[in-house]
Every structure is written in C-alpha cells, then in structure tokens.
Design an enzyme around this catalytic site. Structure first.
Site, PDB file in Angstrom:
ATOM      1  N   GLU A 107      51.856  41.609  30.982  1.00 22.86           N
ATOM      2  CA  GLU A 107      52.524  42.709  31.692  1.00 22.86           C
ATOM      3  C   GLU A 107      53.372  42.154  32.841  1.00 22.86           C
ATOM      4  O   GLU A 107      53.006  41.156  33.463  1.00 22.86           O
ATOM      5  CB  GLU A 107      51.479  43.685  32.246  1.00 22.86           C
ATOM      6  CG  GLU A 107      50.758  44.432  31.136  1.00 22.86           C
ATOM      7  CD  GLU A 107      49.728  45.444  31.657  1.00 22.86           C
ATOM      8  OE1 GLU A 107      49.531  46.454  30.986  1.00 22.86           O
ATOM      9  OE2 GLU A 107      49.120  45.216  32.716  1.00 22.86           O
TER      10      GLU A 107
ATOM     11  N   CYS B 127      57.850  41.459  39.221  1.00 21.55           N
ATOM     12  CA  CYS B 127      56.574  40.773  39.420  1.00 21.55           C
ATOM     13  C   CYS B 127      56.197  40.181  38.060  1.00 21.55           C
ATOM     14  O   CYS B 127      55.890  40.925  37.130  1.00 21.55           O
ATOM     15  CB  CYS B 127      55.579  41.829  39.899  1.00 21.55           C
ATOM     16  SG  CYS B 127      53.952  41.216  40.189  1.00 21.55           S
TER      17      CYS B 127
ATOM     18  N   CYS C 299      43.162  35.841  33.674  1.00 21.92           N
ATOM     19  CA  CYS C 299      43.031  34.911  34.798  1.00 21.92           C
ATOM     20  C   CYS C 299      41.578  34.453  34.884  1.00 21.92           C
ATOM     21  O   CYS C 299      40.658  35.239  34.657  1.00 21.92           O
ATOM     22  CB  CYS C 299      43.436  35.590  36.099  1.00 21.92           C
ATOM     23  SG  CYS C 299      43.383  34.478  37.527  1.00 21.92           S
TER      24      CYS C 299
ATOM     25  N   CYS D 218      38.743  37.430  40.853  1.00 22.27           N
ATOM     26  CA  CYS D 218      38.689  38.083  42.173  1.00 22.27           C
ATOM     27  C   CYS D 218      38.116  39.490  41.981  1.00 22.27           C
ATOM     28  O   CYS D 218      38.459  40.180  41.016  1.00 22.27           O
ATOM     29  CB  CYS D 218      40.076  38.159  42.796  1.00 22.27           C
ATOM     30  SG  CYS D 218      40.839  36.544  43.026  1.00 22.27           S
TER      31      CYS D 218
ATOM     32  N   CYS E 192      40.380  42.703  41.366  1.00 24.51           N
ATOM     33  CA  CYS E 192      41.505  42.553  40.449  1.00 24.51           C
ATOM     34  C   CYS E 192      41.088  42.777  38.995  1.00 24.51           C
ATOM     35  O   CYS E 192      40.173  42.116  38.495  1.00 24.51           O
ATOM     36  CB  CYS E 192      42.090  41.159  40.624  1.00 24.51           C
ATOM     37  SG  CYS E 192      43.393  40.784  39.444  1.00 24.51           S
TER      38      CYS E 192
ATOM     39  N   CYS F 148      49.367  46.367  42.632  1.00 29.51           N
ATOM     40  CA  CYS F 148      48.706  45.092  42.866  1.00 29.51           C
ATOM     41  C   CYS F 148      47.240  45.114  42.400  1.00 29.51           C
ATOM     42  O   CYS F 148      46.484  45.998  42.781  1.00 29.51           O
ATOM     43  CB  CYS F 148      48.781  44.846  44.372  1.00 29.51           C
ATOM     44  SG  CYS F 148      48.247  43.249  44.839  1.00 29.51           S
TER      45      CYS F 148
END
Ligand code: SF4
Length: 357
Positions: free
Chosen positions: A90, A107, A114, A118, A121, A342
C-alpha cells in the site's frame, strides 16, 4: 526476465557495452525510463532497433500489474499496488494545499509487512513478508503520478516497512530519485523515516546526496519505548541521539522526531520537557501524531490499552514543546477514514485481493 528499474546506471552501461553498443546508449535508456517514462522499449526511437529488441527480450519496464484505490473526503488516496510477482503493498497520496504552498506527497512502502512489530502499528502485525525491490518502490511513485495526472512534490518513506532494513535498495532508489540529470525530486523533499536502526543512520548520512531523516521516538522513557517499539531493546535513546547528532553534522539537514501521543502514557508535561531536551541537541522539529485505531487487526493486552490523547492534551503538549524552544507541529490524520493514516497500513480492506505469501 529482470525489471530494468532494478538496475543501476552502471549496470545498464555494462549491459550495453557487453552487447557492443556505445556507452552513451545507457544514458538514452536511463532518460527514456526515468524522464520520459516510456511504457515499452519500442518507444525509444533514438536506439537502434537491435538494441530495442535486446532490451525487450531481457527486461520488463513496469513491476506493477494492477491497483485498487480508495479516496478519503480530505483528498487522501490509499493505493494498493499489486506486483508482477503476485504480492502487493500500500502507498498513500496526501495532498496539502495552503494557498501559495502546495504539496503532493506520496508515502511509499519499502517492505511488504514489517519485522519490527511496533505496538501501535498494524503493518507490524503482518510480520515481514519480503523486501521490496528498487523497481517496486519507484513504480509506486510513477503509478501514483499516472493515476493522479500530475507530478508529486514530496516522497516520504513512511509506508509499510522499515526502510533502513532494506538499505541497499533504499540507497539505489534514492540515487534515482535525486539523480542530477533526471531531476525527479529535490533531496530536501524526500524523507526517510526510521524506528531507530542506529548503524544504518550513520550509513545513510554518508550517501552521496543525503535526504531528510525522521526518527520515530514516541517516548523518551527507555522502558516505555521498549514496550511500544521492541527494536528499542537493541538501540537505546542515547545511541539514537548520538546518531541524530552525527546525521545533522554530516548532512546539515535538520532532524524530524515523530511522536505519537498515547493517553496517560507519554503525554504529560514531564514527557514534553524530556522530549524537548532530547530534540534540542541539534536543529530539529517534532511531529506530534494522533494515535490511530488499529482494532481491525488482532491486538494483544498492551495494544488494547493504547488510547489516543485528547485534542486538548495534544495542544498542551505542543505548547510545552514550543515554550521549551522546540518547533512542533500536529500531524493531520489524513486518510484515517480509509485506514490509510499513520500506522494503519495492513491491507485492511483487501484481504481477498492480496496474497502476500
Ligand atoms: S511503525 Fe514502521 S517500523 Fe514499526 S512496525 Fe510499523 S512499519 Fe514497522
């Protein structure tokens, strides 16, 4: 078959020389791909027919085969780009228009998923599927420009993934984006965001045309930071601060610190003062980011406790930073309604479309 955008300029030069063509043919190919954005090698009429044929037999130009997009009422567009090899990532287009100042930012993602997990996230919940290739990163930009019908002004590496964990590819992409002949972007309009991969921050400072660096801090309390960002167990705040100081001294580019505000966890006056002290080490600014819900993925007990700070708290936090002499900005939640803000990138609405494995 390889994707031509995975080759460096020198690779292309080697390719044409090996086939017995003159060196300048590499420049013609480079300009055709990056400046003229040709869709097929046949379009490069300045090349001999035989070389066009060699290129067509050896390379693809585009690594993206299809896309889906969702548009938010604020103009933000979340793209889902599907790659030729079957996986997808994305990217989020964020328009920003304040009269004379206009920005069109993309972005971009550097990895699929990932590894860093975190707590705040959704991408981290996917785990790392794989690194993206140079071609797949550059094509996110080119495809977005094709769809929106205009050139982007800014690129931020803040989509899926930790860009510094795909370092070689990142540097290759930055070399293209800041190429002095193609002039795609000013290096000051490109930001690489990291969760704090300290040795790579030192390496990034040394590249030929350095770009802006953003560091996700989110807490100046070592223990809380470890809970929010497991990578903090590897590199502590002192090491990050030293790396940031070195980055500024080497590149002369101010540092951005990203700081998500969580209710009752990192949003007190003491937190703001500690952050200000941290940030004052070199010219810098703090982006205060509201926490965006990620309850469309499965949450653990700690994640369930994370709540956004109230708007009043966010303003208070910003005011303390300002009174401590730190430039602070509240980042908008562009794309929140389409799970494109975000921390929210995790194929939320595309489960059937995406095959990540
Ligand atoms: S915030 Fe960035 S580094 Fe952390 S899990 Fe998400 S994508 Fe990875």
């Amino acid at each position: 078959m390889e994707f031509i955008k995975n080759l460096t300029y020198l690779d292309i030069e080697r390719f044409v020389l090996d086939l017995g063509y003159e060196k300048f043919r590499a420049k013609q190919i480079w300009f055709a791909i990056y400046r003229n954005r040709v869709n097929s090698f046949e379009e490069i009429q300045t090349l001999p027919k035989s070389l066009r044929k060699e290129l067509s037999n050896n390379f693809y130009i585009n690594s993206i085969v299809s896309n889906r997009l969702e548009k938010a009422s604020d103009g933000t567009i979340k793209f889902l780009f599907k790659f030729k090899n079957g996986s997808a990532a994305e990217s989020v287009f964020i328009p920003w228009d304040k009269g004379l100042k206009e920005r069109k930012t993309l972005c971009v993602s550097s990895q699929i998923g990932c590894a860093l997990a975190c707590s705040f996230c959704a991408t981290g919940k996917l785990g790392l599927k794989r690194n993206l290739t140079p071609s797949e990163i550059i094509d996110q930009i080119f495809e977005c420009e094709k769809i929106i019908g205009t050139r982007l002004t800014n690129i931020v590496f803040m989509g899926m993934g930790e860009p510094l964990q795909n370092f070689r590819t990142l540097v290759q992409v930055l070399n293209v984006l800041t190429d002095e002949d193609c002039k795609l972007f000013s290096r000051k309009n490109i930001t690489v965001s990291t969760s704090g991969i300290v040795p790579k921050i030192y390496d990034l400072a040394k590249i030929e045309r350095p770009v802006k660096l953003a560091i996700s801090l989110h807490s100046t309390d070592e223990e809380l930071r470890k809970k929010l960002m497991p990578i903090a167990k590897k590199w502590n705040l002192k090491e990050i601060r030293e790396a940031a100081i070195n980055y500024y001294r080497t590149t002369k580019l101010p540092i951005t610190y990203e700081y998500i505000l969580f209710d009752g966890l990192n949003d007190s006056e003491i937190d703001a003062k500690r952050l200000a002290k941290f940030a004052r080490a070199v010219p810098s600014k703090v982006n205060i980011i509201p926490f965006h819900r990620i309850d469309f993925v499965e949450l653990d007990d700690f994640q369930k406790q994370l709540k956004p700070s109230s708007f009043e708290k966010i303003i208070q936090f910003k005011n303390v930073l300002k009174s401590e002499g730190v430039r602070a900005f509240i980042r908008s939640s562009s794309g929140y309604e389409i799970n494109g803000a975000c921390g929210q990138l995790a194929f939320a609405n595309y489960k059937q479309f995406v095959q990540c494995e």
